[in-house]
Design an enzyme around this catalytic site. Structure first.
Site, mmCIF file in Angstrom:
data_model
loop_
_atom_site.group_PDB
_atom_site.id
_atom_site.type_symbol
_atom_site.label_atom_id
_atom_site.label_comp_id
_atom_site.label_asym_id
_atom_site.label_seq_id
_atom_site.Cartn_x
_atom_site.Cartn_y
_atom_site.Cartn_z
ATOM 1 C CG HIS A 158 -6.631 5.028 -0.580
ATOM 2 N ND1 HIS A 158 -5.240 4.660 -0.335
ATOM 3 C CD2 HIS A 158 -6.908 4.410 -1.769
ATOM 4 C CE1 HIS A 158 -4.703 3.549 -1.042
ATOM 5 N NE2 HIS A 158 -5.651 3.938 -2.172
ATOM 6 N N GLY A 159 -8.562 6.054 3.156
ATOM 7 C CA GLY A 159 -9.269 6.695 4.333
ATOM 8 C C GLY A 159 -10.586 6.344 4.519
ATOM 9 C CB ALA A 160 -12.736 3.499 4.210
ATOM 10 C CG ASP B 231 -1.990 0.837 1.303
ATOM 11 O OD1 ASP B 231 -2.448 1.397 0.373
ATOM 12 O OD2 ASP B 231 -2.447 1.550 2.593
ATOM 13 C CG HIS C 48 -4.502 8.061 4.565
ATOM 14 N ND1 HIS C 48 -3.940 8.672 3.325
ATOM 15 C CD2 HIS C 48 -4.930 6.798 4.057
ATOM 16 C CE1 HIS C 48 -3.757 7.711 2.223
ATOM 17 N NE2 HIS C 48 -4.586 6.758 2.431
ATOM 18 C CG ASN D 38 -7.396 0.921 0.553
ATOM 19 O OD1 ASN D 38 -7.772 0.008 0.177
ATOM 20 N ND2 ASN D 38 -6.302 1.616 0.303
HETATM 21 P P1 13P Z 1 -7.631 5.039 6.948
HETATM 22 O O1 13P Z 1 -6.563 4.475 8.184
HETATM 23 O O2 13P Z 1 -8.160 6.259 7.116
HETATM 24 O O3 13P Z 1 -8.682 3.561 7.177
HETATM 25 O O4 13P Z 1 -7.030 4.816 5.740
HETATM 26 C C1 13P Z 1 -6.573 3.296 5.081
HETATM 27 C C2 13P Z 1 -6.202 3.599 3.750
HETATM 28 O O5 13P Z 1 -6.237 4.454 2.976
HETATM 29 C C3 13P Z 1 -4.878 2.746 3.649
HETATM 30 O O6 13P Z 1 -4.292 3.077 2.461
HETATM 31 ZN ZN ZN Z 2 -4.579 4.960 1.619
#
Ligand code: 13P
Ligand code: ZN
Length: 288
Positions: free
Chosen positions: A208-210, A82, A180, A230
């Site tokens: 991303h950043g879910a 990742d 994130h 993610n």
């Molecule tokens: P979070 O830490 O906000 O869930 O982000 C996950 C992510 O995007 C990993 O690449």
């Molecule tokens: Zn990410």
């Protein structure tokens, strides 16, 4: 099963109006938690490691643990690196059996991002490995890398279309307002932008950043074309809380099997919830 290239599971999820949940893992217990929870949901799943985790655990160790985890369960499991900015690290991951890579050149100007991603696509395709790349810049903090709010830039739909065509990537990570790490206040997601990107880009899109995104927003993002979600921080928090609770209950606790065992169970609960939220439960049986 052996580790698999994730494209079939992502396409299967997309056809069903669902998404594959991809979880960041750090050690034996988190790998076990994700794979055991996914097996209980009969869901295909992606294990992901950032370069920081590769440094912490070592590529051979984490790849070996993931390989065994996949072999012990009858669900498709992919192993993904990742947010990797290094071509050399990606080559090493592929050598150790990773089935998917994210080359993150989002901090470079567009032409440099394209050039870096093209190099990775060339070698990854030859090895049968899937490639994700990012266009626009997702805000927040991951792996001690912080993208301040003013540096974060949303994905431009036309640029996304050109980027996908120029690079030959398999999936595209887009910046539409998620970040994130932990949110301060509710995330404001630009769903119109997601729909516009979807209408121009054929390949699966990645959110991303879910962590911390309300369930209804995740569902809406999937309805509008997200096919991989993610999740990292929302596993780290219950893990830390479970360990803290173990020590609060017994300050003299010294058995890692107790405090890490509790942490693993806490992580498993969240993984199952997130898989259900993504609509991926039962999808493993459709893939056989
Ligand atoms: P979070 O830490 O906000 O869930 O982000 C996950 C992510 O995007 C990993 O690449
Ligand atoms: Zn990410």
């Amino acid at each position: 099963m052996a580790l698999v290239n994730p494209l079939a599971m992502i396409e299967a999820a997309r056809r069903k109006g669902a998404a594959v949940a991809a979880f960041n893992v750090h050690n034996l217990e988190t790998v076990q938690a994700v794979v055991e929870a996914a097996a209980a949901e009969r869901a295909p799943v992606m294990l992901q490691t950032t370069p920081g985790t590769l440094k912490h655990a070592g590529i051979p160790y984490i790849a070996a643990i993931a390989k065994v985890a996949a072999e012990l369960h009858r669900i498709p499991v992919a192993l993904h690196v990742d947010h990797c900015g290094s071509f050399g690290t990606i080559v090493q991951c592929i050598q150790y059996g990773y089935t998917s890579v994210m080359i993150d050149g989002s901090h470079y100007p567009y032409p440099e991002n394209v050039a870096l991603v093209q190099r990775v696509v060339e070698i990854a395709k030859a090895a049968g490995v899937a490639v994700e790349a990012e266009l626009g810049r997702i805000g927040g903090t991951e792996d001690q890398v912080t993208v301040a709010e003013r540096e974060a830039t949303f994905t431009v739909p036309e640029e996304a279309r050109d980027f996908a065509a120029a690079t030959g990537i398999n999936t595209l990570a887009i910046a539409i307002g998620t970040a994130h790490g932990e949110y301060h206040g509710e995330p404001r997601i630009d769903f119109e932008r997601l729909t516009a990107i979807r209408s121009l880009v054929d390949i699966p899109l990645v959110l991303h950043g879910a962590s911390g995104v309300p369930d209804e927003s995740v569902r809406q993002a999937i309805r509008r074309g997200i096919a991989k979600v993610n999740i990292a921080t929302e596993l780290k928090i219950p893990m830390a809380q479970a360990i803290q609770a173990s020590f609060a209950q017994n300050p003299r606790e010294n058995d890692p099997r107790n405090y890490l065992g509790a942490a693993k169970e806490a992580v498993k609960r969240v993984v199952r919830e997130k898989i259900r939220l993504c609509g991926a439960s039962g999808l493993a049986d459709e893939l056989r």
